[in-house]
Design an enzyme around this catalytic site. Structure first.
Site, PDB file in Angstrom:
ATOM      1  N   HIS A 125      15.889 -12.795 -99.642  1.00  0.00           N
ATOM      2  CA  HIS A 125      15.279 -11.920 -98.632  1.00  0.00           C
ATOM      3  C   HIS A 125      13.922 -11.444 -99.147  1.00  0.00           C
ATOM      4  O   HIS A 125      13.847 -10.798-100.184  1.00  0.00           O
ATOM      5  CB  HIS A 125      16.176 -10.714 -98.350  1.00  0.00           C
ATOM      6  CG  HIS A 125      17.456 -11.069 -97.669  1.00  0.00           C
ATOM      7  ND1 HIS A 125      17.531 -11.365 -96.333  1.00  0.00           N
ATOM      8  CD2 HIS A 125      18.719 -11.203 -98.151  1.00  0.00           C
ATOM      9  CE1 HIS A 125      18.783 -11.645 -96.009  1.00  0.00           C
ATOM     10  NE2 HIS A 125      19.518 -11.562 -97.094  1.00  0.00           N
ATOM     11  N   CYS A 136      13.367  -8.086 -93.214  1.00  0.00           N
ATOM     12  CA  CYS A 136      12.765  -9.403 -92.976  1.00  0.00           C
ATOM     13  C   CYS A 136      13.434 -10.174 -91.842  1.00  0.00           C
ATOM     14  O   CYS A 136      12.790 -10.938 -91.136  1.00  0.00           O
ATOM     15  CB  CYS A 136      12.803 -10.239 -94.257  1.00  0.00           C
ATOM     16  SG  CYS A 136      14.424 -10.250 -95.061  1.00  0.00           S
ATOM     17  N   CYS A 137      14.744  -9.992 -91.664  1.00  0.00           N
ATOM     18  CA  CYS A 137      15.451 -10.846 -90.699  1.00  0.00           C
ATOM     19  C   CYS A 137      16.464 -10.089 -89.849  1.00  0.00           C
ATOM     20  O   CYS A 137      17.203 -10.693 -89.067  1.00  0.00           O
ATOM     21  CB  CYS A 137      16.151 -11.991 -91.413  1.00  0.00           C
ATOM     22  SG  CYS A 137      17.329 -11.448 -92.668  1.00  0.00           S
ATOM     23  N   CYS A 147      16.958 -15.380 -95.869  1.00  0.00           N
ATOM     24  CA  CYS A 147      16.320 -16.081 -94.755  1.00  0.00           C
ATOM     25  C   CYS A 147      15.128 -16.930 -95.212  1.00  0.00           C
ATOM     26  O   CYS A 147      14.554 -17.664 -94.415  1.00  0.00           O
ATOM     27  CB  CYS A 147      15.867 -15.072 -93.708  1.00  0.00           C
ATOM     28  SG  CYS A 147      14.783 -13.778 -94.373  1.00  0.00           S
ATOM     29  N   PHE A 369      51.235  -8.940 -52.361  1.00  0.00           N
ATOM     30  CA  PHE A 369      49.912  -8.418 -52.036  1.00  0.00           C
ATOM     31  C   PHE A 369      49.371  -9.015 -50.740  1.00  0.00           C
ATOM     32  O   PHE A 369      48.611  -8.396 -50.026  1.00  0.00           O
ATOM     33  CB  PHE A 369      48.917  -8.735 -53.161  1.00  0.00           C
ATOM     34  CG  PHE A 369      49.284  -8.147 -54.481  1.00  0.00           C
ATOM     35  CD1 PHE A 369      49.511  -6.787 -54.605  1.00  0.00           C
ATOM     36  CD2 PHE A 369      49.404  -8.943 -55.607  1.00  0.00           C
ATOM     37  CE1 PHE A 369      49.840  -6.228 -55.833  1.00  0.00           C
ATOM     38  CE2 PHE A 369      49.736  -8.385 -56.833  1.00  0.00           C
ATOM     39  CZ  PHE A 369      49.958  -7.026 -56.950  1.00  0.00           C
ATOM     40  N   GLY A 370      49.726 -10.267 -50.468  1.00  0.00           N
ATOM     41  CA  GLY A 370      49.180 -10.957 -49.317  1.00  0.00           C
ATOM     42  C   GLY A 370      49.131 -12.450 -49.569  1.00  0.00           C
ATOM     43  O   GLY A 370      49.922 -12.974 -50.364  1.00  0.00           O
ATOM     44  N   VAL A 372      46.904 -16.036 -50.644  1.00  0.00           N
ATOM     45  CA  VAL A 372      45.779 -16.507 -51.454  1.00  0.00           C
ATOM     46  C   VAL A 372      45.326 -17.857 -50.906  1.00  0.00           C
ATOM     47  O   VAL A 372      46.141 -18.757 -50.678  1.00  0.00           O
ATOM     48  CB  VAL A 372      46.163 -16.659 -52.938  1.00  0.00           C
ATOM     49  CG1 VAL A 372      44.956 -17.106 -53.754  1.00  0.00           C
ATOM     50  CG2 VAL A 372      46.705 -15.346 -53.487  1.00  0.00           C
ATOM     51  N   ASP A 478      51.704  -4.745 -64.518  1.00  0.00           N
ATOM     52  CA  ASP A 478      52.510  -5.772 -63.842  1.00  0.00           C
ATOM     53  C   ASP A 478      52.349  -7.127 -64.532  1.00  0.00           C
ATOM     54  O   ASP A 478      52.179  -8.151 -63.874  1.00  0.00           O
ATOM     55  CB  ASP A 478      52.095  -5.854 -62.369  1.00  0.00           C
ATOM     56  CG  ASP A 478      53.092  -6.656 -61.529  1.00  0.00           C
ATOM     57  OD1 ASP A 478      54.209  -6.926 -62.032  1.00  0.00           O
ATOM     58  OD2 ASP A 478      52.760  -7.009 -60.394  1.00  0.00           O
TER      59      ASP A 478
END
Length: 624
Positions: A125, A136-137, A147, A369-370, A372, A478
């Site tokens: 470094h 530096c990095c 680096c 739920f319904g 899909v 759930d």
């Protein structure tokens, strides 16, 4: 070396890594001989008592330090060395009185260390460690590999022909945050920015988790999905890095390719460790797994004498030299079939979806739920969930859904947005082509019966998604096989998290009138309706049982009221599935401990399952 070299200079106090001030610097007499760099107190006129020394054979690097980064001082150089009593790497910073003095000491110290058989590091470094990162990095680990290539390493490479094709030189990082697009992204709103795979982008604002403001090389700026870009030189920008792949999934992908030298690198079950998985055609085709280890210098290796500062350099080397592998690395799996990950919502600002932009196709399923349906939004394939008006309570759900769009993980079904301006309420989510995990298990029960690793991998994927929810303090309520979905390459994702609070359905009603899925509920929920991440853990144990039974209904001969008595009062548990290994059943039993605080967390479970997948009753991992 002849005569000792002596000079009066300043040194920075050791281990002062955060606050820099004048009291951290001491004037010292430095003396260099054939084996030691020794420093003494005293004045310019007189040398005093010895204050410390460094053995030259333990020197790792002697380099200059960038001017003005160390408390605005100039003419600084550093001596990186090993500690006297252990293998820790330390850095001594010395402030010379002039640049000529600095250069003279750097050269003389290097020569003396080389004569003492010092083992120099390849990188260093050129800045210093201040306030938690290198100047530096910007690396945030104090032990991060340097680096900048050291002067000795540059000289070695130039003076001797390389044994392999050299890895590309990584340029010095700038202060700008430069990221590389790993997927294409087509904006849907004016404020968003197009991404082109492989192009570099400057990040202007990363304060939001999922959407960052970025600038392209043409100067255009806008919002981009943060999971579509990776930091330049990070592992995730490489096409051979499959971060969260398990051993099972790695073998499946590589066997499907059937190409000699096809490989990938993945995270191991042990934190911070990595594994190289490699296909070889020997013995009619097999996948070998190699742990990538670290030596005491922090270098990565598979064969100990071939160690490198980074995993990318290790991969580059083994592409040209097998050096302990069954075959040299040739190419990673093709990603043609790998879809880009879901984004948190369709854009940086879009949550409410115009119903006129949605095309609704064939019905994929139905539940409490319904229904899909498969659908399209502006040409993008999605799942459209049309909620039963009588089955949903809108109170609070819309605000909750806004939060849920910001939950984004590879093992969660992504919620893109909702339609609230029209009834019924519509939820638009990511489309998973193979439907629910429950129906998938039942369809493929015979094929999966003895595929322990495949079933355990499904468990691990669900656990991964749940660990993410747990970390975000989000309770599913759930969790069950019916509420997980299966996609391409047997990817399993958790769905419908948080919706149970808003559903109105008899199937979810206990004998006391409260609403929850009784056969997946722990004692504290059955008795007191106390939900937590630990109640999700119980349900997860039931889900594991579903997976290992091929989708059998838990407590299939019992009514809900009988389940409550069985679990709460008799404290009995589901029996071990016939094809389930004992050690996996023990994981289920840990999930079903009566006291919630004694159950493991999802992060604990994830590590435990990773260990079972990596080292259980499966082929050994090669290390040579």
């Amino acid at each position: 070396m002849g005569e000792k070299k002596r000079d009066f200079m300043m040194k920075r106090a050791m281990n002062k890594g955060t606050f820099i001030n004048a009291s951290n610097y001491k004037s010292r007499w430095f003396v260099l001989d054939d084996s030691l760099l020794t420093y003494y107190d005293g004045t310019l006129d007189k040398q005093g008592k010895q204050k410390g020394c460094i053995e030259l054979r333990k020197v790792k690097a002697v380099e200059t330090v960038e001017d003005c980064v160390l408390d605005k001082k100039t003419n600084v150089f550093q001596v990186v060395h090993g500690a006297q009593k252990n293998n820790d790497i330390l850095t001594l910073y010395i402030v010379a009185q002039s640049d000529n003095q600095r250069q003279d000491w750097v050269q003389q110290l290097r020569k003396a260390a080389e004569k003492s058989d010092a083992q120099f590091m390849p990188k260093y470094h050129k800045g210093v460690w201040i306030n938690g990162n290198y100047t530096c990095c910007n690396q945030i680990s104090k032990n991060a590999i340097g680096c900048e290539i050291t002067t000795t390493e540059r000289g070695r490479v130039q003076s001797s022909p390389p044994l392999v094709i050299p890895a590309p030189v990584i340029p010095e990082p700038s202060q700008k945050k430069i990221y590389v697009a790993v997927y294409n992204f087509t904006p849907t709103e004016e404020e968003d920015l197009e991404l082109i795979q492989g192009e570099e982008y400057e990040i202007l604002d990363d304060s939001r988790e999922h959407w960052w403001r970025a600038k392209s090389k043409t100067g255009k700026s806008g919002y981009i999905p943060s999971n579509y870009v990776k930091k330049k030189f990070d592992l995730e920008m490489f096409d051979w890095y499959y971060k969260s792949f398990t051993r099972e999934r790695s073998e499946a992908v590589l066997r499907e390719e059937q190409r000699e030298g096809c490989f990938l690198v993945r995270e191991s079950s042990a934190p911070g460790m990595f594994t190289l998985s490699l296909f070889t055609s020997e013995n009619d085709g097999q996948v070998r797994h190699y742990h990538i280890k670290k030596n005491d210098k922090g270098f990565y290796y598979i064969a100990e004498k071939y160690a490198f500062p980074s995993i990318s350099e290790l991969v580059h080397y083994h592409k040209h030299n097998s050096a302990g592998l069954a075959t040299r690395l040739k190419s990673p799996p093709t990603r043609n079939g790998t879809a880009a990950p879901a984004t948190a919502g369709f854009s940086s600002s879009k949550f409410e979806i115009d119903p006129s932009e949605i095309t609704i196709g064939e019905q994929l399923g139905a539940g409490c739920f319904g229904t899909v349906h498969e659908g399209k939004w502006r040409g993008k394939r999605v799942a459209v969930k049309m909620m039963k008006e009588s089955a949903m309570s809108d109170d609070g759900f819309i605000e909750e859904a806004k939060t849920m769009t910001q939950l984004n993980h590879n093992n969660l079904v992504q919620l893109y947005g909702i339609v609230t301006k029209k009834r019924p309420l519509i939820i638009v989510t990511e489309l998973m082509q193979y439907g629910s995990l429950l129906s998938y298990l039942r369809r493929h029960k015979a094929r999966l019966a003895n595929k322990t690793a495949t079933l355990l991998d499904m468990c691990s994927q669900v656990c991964n998604g749940m660990a993410y929810l747990e970390k975000r303090k989000f309770i599913h309520r759930d969790l069950a096989a019916r509420n997980c979905l299966v996609g391409q390459s047997t990817v399993v994702k958790v769905a419908d998290f948080g919706l149970a609070r808003y559903v109105i359905d008899d199937e979810y009603t206990s004998s006391t009138g409260t609403k929850f899925p009784v056969k997946w509920a722990p004692p504290e929920v059955l008795s007191f309706t106390r939900f937590s991440s630990k109640s999700d853990v119980w349900a997860y144990g039931i889900l594991m049982w579903e997976i290992f039974t091929g989708g059998v209904m838990p407590y299939d001969k019992m009514k809900n009221v009988e389940v409550v008595d069985y679990v709460c009062h008799s404290r009995q548990r589901l029996e071990k599935p016939s094809n389930c290994p004992e050690k996996i059943y023990k994981v289920m039993l840990q999930c079903w401990l009566h006291e919630p605080d004694k159950r493991p967390s999802f992060s604990d479970l994830l590590q435990l399952l990773g260990g079972l997948l990596e080292q259980g009753n499966y082929p050994f991992i090669s290390t040579t």
